[in-house]
Design a protein around this motif. Sequence first.
Motif, PDB file in Angstrom:
ATOM      1  N   GLY A  11     169.967  48.026  31.325  1.00 53.86           N
ATOM      2  CA  GLY A  11     168.877  46.098  31.373  1.00 53.86           C
ATOM      3  C   GLY A  11     168.000  45.900  32.174  1.00 53.86           C
ATOM      4  O   GLY A  11     167.681  46.151  32.635  1.00 53.86           O
ATOM      5  N   ARG A  12     167.801  47.644  32.874  1.00 54.50           N
ATOM      6  CA  ARG A  12     167.121  47.713  33.589  1.00 54.50           C
ATOM      7  C   ARG A  12     165.566  47.733  33.404  1.00 54.50           C
ATOM      8  O   ARG A  12     165.305  48.186  31.943  1.00 54.50           O
ATOM      9  N   ARG A  13     165.190  47.583  33.826  1.00 57.23           N
ATOM     10  CA  ARG A  13     163.420  47.148  33.740  1.00 57.23           C
ATOM     11  C   ARG A  13     162.217  47.839  34.447  1.00 57.23           C
ATOM     12  O   ARG A  13     162.961  47.943  35.567  1.00 57.23           O
ATOM     13  N   VAL A  14     161.019  48.152  34.043  1.00 60.60           N
ATOM     14  CA  VAL A  14     160.354  48.979  34.363  1.00 60.60           C
ATOM     15  C   VAL A  14     159.109  48.291  33.711  1.00 60.60           C
ATOM     16  O   VAL A  14     158.522  48.700  33.281  1.00 60.60           O
ATOM     17  N   GLN A  15     158.186  48.445  34.585  1.00 58.70           N
ATOM     18  CA  GLN A  15     156.606  48.571  35.331  1.00 58.70           C
ATOM     19  C   GLN A  15     156.042  49.742  34.751  1.00 58.70           C
ATOM     20  O   GLN A  15     155.647  50.688  36.001  1.00 58.70           O
ATOM     21  N   VAL A  16     155.420  50.192  34.216  1.00 57.41           N
ATOM     22  CA  VAL A  16     154.244  51.821  34.152  1.00 57.41           C
ATOM     23  C   VAL A  16     153.271  51.419  33.294  1.00 57.41           C
ATOM     24  O   VAL A  16     152.780  50.735  32.370  1.00 57.41           O
ATOM     25  N   GLY A  17     152.471  52.415  33.791  1.00 59.15           N
ATOM     26  CA  GLY A  17     151.196  52.391  32.640  1.00 59.15           C
ATOM     27  C   GLY A  17     150.786  53.054  31.411  1.00 59.15           C
ATOM     28  O   GLY A  17     152.115  52.907  31.319  1.00 59.15           O
ATOM     29  N   GLN A  18     150.005  51.805  30.463  1.00 61.19           N
ATOM     30  CA  GLN A  18     150.065  52.465  29.253  1.00 61.19           C
ATOM     31  C   GLN A  18     150.349  53.756  28.966  1.00 61.19           C
ATOM     32  O   GLN A  18     149.340  54.868  29.772  1.00 61.19           O
ATOM     33  N   GLY A  19     150.861  54.769  27.932  1.00 62.14           N
ATOM     34  CA  GLY A  19     150.401  56.075  27.884  1.00 62.14           C
ATOM     35  C   GLY A  19     151.111  57.146  28.439  1.00 62.14           C
ATOM     36  O   GLY A  19     151.916  57.698  28.202  1.00 62.14           O
ATOM     37  N   THR A  20     152.512  56.221  29.977  1.00 62.27           N
ATOM     38  CA  THR A  20     153.354  56.570  29.835  1.00 62.27           C
ATOM     39  C   THR A  20     154.548  56.891  29.140  1.00 62.27           C
ATOM     40  O   THR A  20     155.358  56.060  28.396  1.00 62.27           O
ATOM     41  N   SER A  21     155.036  58.436  28.614  1.00 59.23           N
ATOM     42  CA  SER A  21     156.338  59.193  28.331  1.00 59.23           C
ATOM     43  C   SER A  21     157.531  57.997  28.174  1.00 59.23           C
ATOM     44  O   SER A  21     157.585  57.867  30.035  1.00 59.23           O
ATOM     45  N   LEU A  22     158.143  57.165  27.438  1.00 57.66           N
ATOM     46  CA  LEU A  22     159.507  57.080  27.443  1.00 57.66           C
ATOM     47  C   LEU A  22     160.512  57.524  28.357  1.00 57.66           C
ATOM     48  O   LEU A  22     161.120  56.968  29.723  1.00 57.66           O
ATOM     49  N   LEU A  23     160.600  59.002  28.027  1.00 62.20           N
ATOM     50  CA  LEU A  23     161.204  58.971  29.774  1.00 62.20           C
ATOM     51  C   LEU A  23     160.612  59.081  31.005  1.00 62.20           C
ATOM     52  O   LEU A  23     161.438  59.185  31.909  1.00 62.20           O
ATOM     53  N   GLN A  24     159.758  59.396  31.256  1.00 65.75           N
ATOM     54  CA  GLN A  24     158.791  59.318  32.518  1.00 65.75           C
ATOM     55  C   GLN A  24     158.417  57.793  32.889  1.00 65.75           C
ATOM     56  O   GLN A  24     159.671  57.390  33.786  1.00 65.75           O
ATOM     57  N   ALA A  83     157.464  60.109  22.779  1.00 70.23           N
ATOM     58  CA  ALA A  83     157.024  58.946  22.574  1.00 70.23           C
ATOM     59  C   ALA A  83     155.904  57.883  23.537  1.00 70.23           C
ATOM     60  O   ALA A  83     156.564  57.606  25.305  1.00 70.23           O
ATOM     61  N   ARG A  84     155.160  57.636  24.339  1.00 70.18           N
ATOM     62  CA  ARG A  84     154.385  57.508  24.704  1.00 70.18           C
ATOM     63  C   ARG A  84     154.400  55.394  24.947  1.00 70.18           C
ATOM     64  O   ARG A  84     153.722  54.755  23.910  1.00 70.18           O
ATOM     65  N   VAL A  85     154.046  55.108  25.328  1.00 73.60           N
ATOM     66  CA  VAL A  85     154.317  53.113  25.302  1.00 73.60           C
ATOM     67  C   VAL A  85     153.331  52.725  25.681  1.00 73.60           C
ATOM     68  O   VAL A  85     151.432  53.125  26.091  1.00 73.60           O
ATOM     69  N   GLN A  86     152.395  51.949  24.915  1.00 74.79           N
ATOM     70  CA  GLN A  86     151.784  51.311  23.987  1.00 74.79           C
ATOM     71  C   GLN A  86     151.889  50.332  24.532  1.00 74.79           C
ATOM     72  O   GLN A  86     150.485  49.068  24.739  1.00 74.79           O
ATOM     73  N   GLY A  87     152.919  48.978  25.160  1.00 72.08           N
ATOM     74  CA  GLY A  87     152.563  47.458  25.190  1.00 72.08           C
ATOM     75  C   GLY A  87     154.204  47.305  25.846  1.00 72.08           C
ATOM     76  O   GLY A  87     155.201  48.438  24.958  1.00 72.08           O
ATOM     77  N   ASP A  88     154.331  46.280  26.121  1.00 73.15           N
ATOM     78  CA  ASP A  88     156.275  46.332  26.387  1.00 73.15           C
ATOM     79  C   ASP A  88     156.887  46.319  24.910  1.00 73.15           C
ATOM     80  O   ASP A  88     156.878  45.589  24.680  1.00 73.15           O
ATOM     81  N   MET A  89     158.259  46.639  25.378  1.00 73.23           N
ATOM     82  CA  MET A  89     159.308  46.780  24.541  1.00 73.23           C
ATOM     83  C   MET A  89     160.418  47.024  25.247  1.00 73.23           C
ATOM     84  O   MET A  89     160.740  47.239  26.451  1.00 73.23           O
ATOM     85  N   GLN A  90     161.110  47.200  24.687  1.00 74.27           N
ATOM     86  CA  GLN A  90     162.789  47.799  24.770  1.00 74.27           C
ATOM     87  C   GLN A  90     163.191  48.611  23.853  1.00 74.27           C
ATOM     88  O   GLN A  90     162.471  48.955  22.859  1.00 74.27           O
ATOM     89  N   VAL A  91     163.877  50.077  24.534  1.00 74.27           N
ATOM     90  CA  VAL A  91     164.413  51.217  23.766  1.00 74.27           C
ATOM     91  C   VAL A  91     166.210  50.995  24.280  1.00 74.27           C
ATOM     92  O   VAL A  91     166.491  50.370  25.207  1.00 74.27           O
ATOM     93  N   THR A  92     166.366  51.350  23.732  1.00 69.04           N
ATOM     94  CA  THR A  92     168.425  51.255  23.452  1.00 69.04           C
ATOM     95  C   THR A  92     168.524  53.104  23.287  1.00 69.04           C
ATOM     96  O   THR A  92     167.960  53.989  22.863  1.00 69.04           O
ATOM     97  N   VAL A  93     168.908  53.446  24.393  1.00 70.28           N
ATOM     98  CA  VAL A  93     169.249  54.670  25.329  1.00 70.28           C
ATOM     99  C   VAL A  93     170.550  55.075  24.819  1.00 70.28           C
ATOM    100  O   VAL A  93     171.520  54.748  25.035  1.00 70.28           O
ATOM    101  N   PRO A  94     171.453  55.916  23.620  1.00 70.38           N
ATOM    102  CA  PRO A  94     172.643  56.457  23.091  1.00 70.38           C
ATOM    103  C   PRO A  94     172.866  56.197  24.330  1.00 70.38           C
ATOM    104  O   PRO A  94     172.703  57.337  25.044  1.00 70.38           O
TER     105      PRO A  94
END
Length: 116
Positions: A11-24, A83-94
């Motif tokens: 449930g952790r959230r973060v704000q990053v710049g568009q184009g940031t990798s999901l890993l970053q 994967a480079r983020v383009q908009g608000d989204m949710q990701v599941t980390v296995p």
Amino acid sequence: MNVQIMFKPSGRRVQVGQGTSLLQAARKAGVYIPTRCDGKAACLMCKVQISPEWAEFAGQPSDAEQRKLGPLLDEGIRLSCQARVQGDMQVTVPEDRLKAAIRRQLERQAMDDELW
Ligand code: FES
């Protein structure tokens, strides 16, 4: 432009710049994603799951990602380093394999304890 990413199941959230990798983004959020190649699309340890409603916000898979993942892309699996983020989204980390094994063992013990 900044975008907001929510990592599940924490449930952790973060704000990053568009184009940031999901890993970053995960690192910035304090979410652990294992890597061995440090983002070179070589180790395949950084896989994440993206459900269809969020897929368009993870950008198009790179050539390297397409070669490495093949049909897994159709199941919503992406390399978080590519994967480079383009908009608000949710990701599941296995869940980590070791943690999953320990959790299953504890659940079995709890069920056994309830039976006795
Ligand atoms: S960090 Fe190795 S493939 Fe993504």
